[in-house]
Design a protein around this motif. Structure first.
Motif, mmCIF file in Angstrom:
data_model
loop_
_atom_site.group_PDB
_atom_site.id
_atom_site.type_symbol
_atom_site.label_atom_id
_atom_site.label_comp_id
_atom_site.label_asym_id
_atom_site.label_seq_id
_atom_site.Cartn_x
_atom_site.Cartn_y
_atom_site.Cartn_z
ATOM 1 N N GLN A 184 0.848 -1.191 0.000
ATOM 2 C CA GLN A 184 0.000 0.000 0.000
ATOM 3 C C GLN A 184 0.888 1.247 0.000
ATOM 4 O O GLN A 184 1.761 1.401 0.846
ATOM 5 C CB GLN A 184 -0.914 0.000 1.224
ATOM 6 N N VAL A 185 0.641 2.118 -0.948
ATOM 7 C CA VAL A 185 1.427 3.340 -1.046
ATOM 8 C C VAL A 185 0.859 4.390 -0.094
ATOM 9 O O VAL A 185 -0.351 4.617 -0.052
ATOM 10 C CB VAL A 185 1.416 3.874 -2.483
ATOM 11 N N GLN A 186 1.739 5.014 0.654
ATOM 12 C CA GLN A 186 1.328 6.087 1.554
ATOM 13 C C GLN A 186 2.224 7.299 1.360
ATOM 14 O O GLN A 186 3.436 7.161 1.171
ATOM 15 C CB GLN A 186 1.381 5.629 3.009
ATOM 16 N N LEU A 187 1.607 8.476 1.410
ATOM 17 C CA LEU A 187 2.335 9.726 1.300
ATOM 18 C C LEU A 187 2.105 10.510 2.589
ATOM 19 O O LEU A 187 0.960 10.667 3.029
ATOM 20 C CB LEU A 187 1.834 10.544 0.113
ATOM 21 N N GLN A 188 3.175 10.986 3.201
ATOM 22 C CA GLN A 188 3.070 11.713 4.453
ATOM 23 C C GLN A 188 3.820 13.031 4.342
ATOM 24 O O GLN A 188 5.045 13.051 4.222
ATOM 25 C CB GLN A 188 3.638 10.902 5.612
ATOM 26 N N GLU A 189 3.068 14.128 4.425
ATOM 27 C CA GLU A 189 3.684 15.446 4.372
ATOM 28 C C GLU A 189 4.168 15.861 5.750
ATOM 29 O O GLU A 189 3.538 15.521 6.770
ATOM 30 C CB GLU A 189 2.694 16.493 3.855
ATOM 31 N N SER A 190 5.245 16.612 5.801
ATOM 32 C CA SER A 190 5.744 17.139 7.064
ATOM 33 C C SER A 190 6.433 18.468 6.810
ATOM 34 O O SER A 190 6.955 18.731 5.718
ATOM 35 C CB SER A 190 6.700 16.152 7.736
ATOM 36 N N GLY A 191 6.418 19.303 7.846
ATOM 37 C CA GLY A 191 7.020 20.611 7.709
ATOM 38 C C GLY A 191 6.990 21.373 9.014
ATOM 39 O O GLY A 191 6.579 20.840 10.042
ATOM 40 N N PRO A 192 7.362 22.644 9.016
ATOM 41 C CA PRO A 192 7.538 23.414 10.248
ATOM 42 C C PRO A 192 6.242 23.867 10.908
ATOM 43 O O PRO A 192 6.252 24.201 12.081
ATOM 44 C CB PRO A 192 8.360 24.614 9.795
ATOM 45 N N GLY A 193 5.144 23.913 10.171
ATOM 46 C CA GLY A 193 3.905 24.379 10.765
ATOM 47 C C GLY A 193 3.772 25.886 10.757
ATOM 48 O O GLY A 193 2.777 26.432 10.289
ATOM 49 N N LEU A 194 4.760 26.569 11.286
ATOM 50 C CA LEU A 194 4.772 28.028 11.307
ATOM 51 C C LEU A 194 5.979 28.516 10.516
ATOM 52 O O LEU A 194 7.062 27.927 10.605
ATOM 53 C CB LEU A 194 4.861 28.560 12.729
ATOM 54 N N VAL A 195 5.794 29.588 9.778
ATOM 55 C CA VAL A 195 6.897 30.153 9.027
ATOM 56 C C VAL A 195 6.784 31.675 9.071
ATOM 57 O O VAL A 195 5.675 32.224 9.043
ATOM 58 C CB VAL A 195 6.904 29.622 7.581
ATOM 59 N N LYS A 196 7.915 32.348 9.152
ATOM 60 C CA LYS A 196 7.934 33.809 9.225
ATOM 61 C C LYS A 196 7.930 34.410 7.827
ATOM 62 O O LYS A 196 8.453 33.806 6.883
ATOM 63 C CB LYS A 196 9.174 34.276 9.988
ATOM 64 N N PRO A 197 7.352 35.586 7.683
ATOM 65 C CA PRO A 197 7.344 36.252 6.376
ATOM 66 C C PRO A 197 8.751 36.413 5.823
ATOM 67 O O PRO A 197 9.700 36.642 6.580
ATOM 68 C CB PRO A 197 6.702 37.601 6.675
ATOM 69 N N SER A 198 8.867 36.259 4.533
ATOM 70 C CA SER A 198 10.099 36.377 3.748
ATOM 71 C C SER A 198 11.011 35.161 3.870
ATOM 72 O O SER A 198 11.978 35.045 3.119
ATOM 73 C CB SER A 198 10.886 37.642 4.109
#
Length: 126
Positions: free
Chosen positions: A1-15
């Protein structure tokens, strides 16, 4: 079964530069002639197609985001990375990665994709 899981910082500052990762399990990202796509949905708005990378490594970007967007693949980690530069509050959205077996330029209809991640929320910290 193929699964895709996104991840990242959640919050990011302008620029700043936003970097998100899509970790693929159940198959190799180079096993077939696939396309790995990033799509986002701002709050209260529709889905927006951002760009895609083919198994060959070729990339295609939305014209409106092309100057700020890069998509990479890490075959050793089986991951697809999205980088979005010069972030603004308008980049607040849920970001999804998806797999297709055909090149789907501009397509956001989920039924057209073989696999779709659960998404990761990114919020501008302003």
């Amino acid at each position: 079964q193929v699964q895709l899981q996104e991840s990242g910082p959640g919050l990011v500052k302008p620029s700043q530069t936003l970097s998100l990762t899509c970790t693929v399990s159940g198959m190799s990202i180079t096993a077939n002639w696939d396309y790995w796509t990033w799509i986002r949905q701002p709050p209260g708005k529709g889905l927006e197609w951002m760009g895609t990378i083919a198994t060959s490594g070729c990339t295609y970007y939305s014209p409106s985001l092309k100057s700020r967007t890069s998509i990479f693949r890490d075959t050793s980690s089986n991951q697809i990375t999205l980088q979005l530069r010069s972030v603004t509050p308008e980049d607040t959205a849920v970001y999804y990665c998806a797999r297709s077996t055909k090149l789907l330029l501009g397509v956001t209809e989920a039924a057209r994709y073989e696999d779709w991640g659960q998404g990761t929320q990114v919020t501008d910290s302003t």
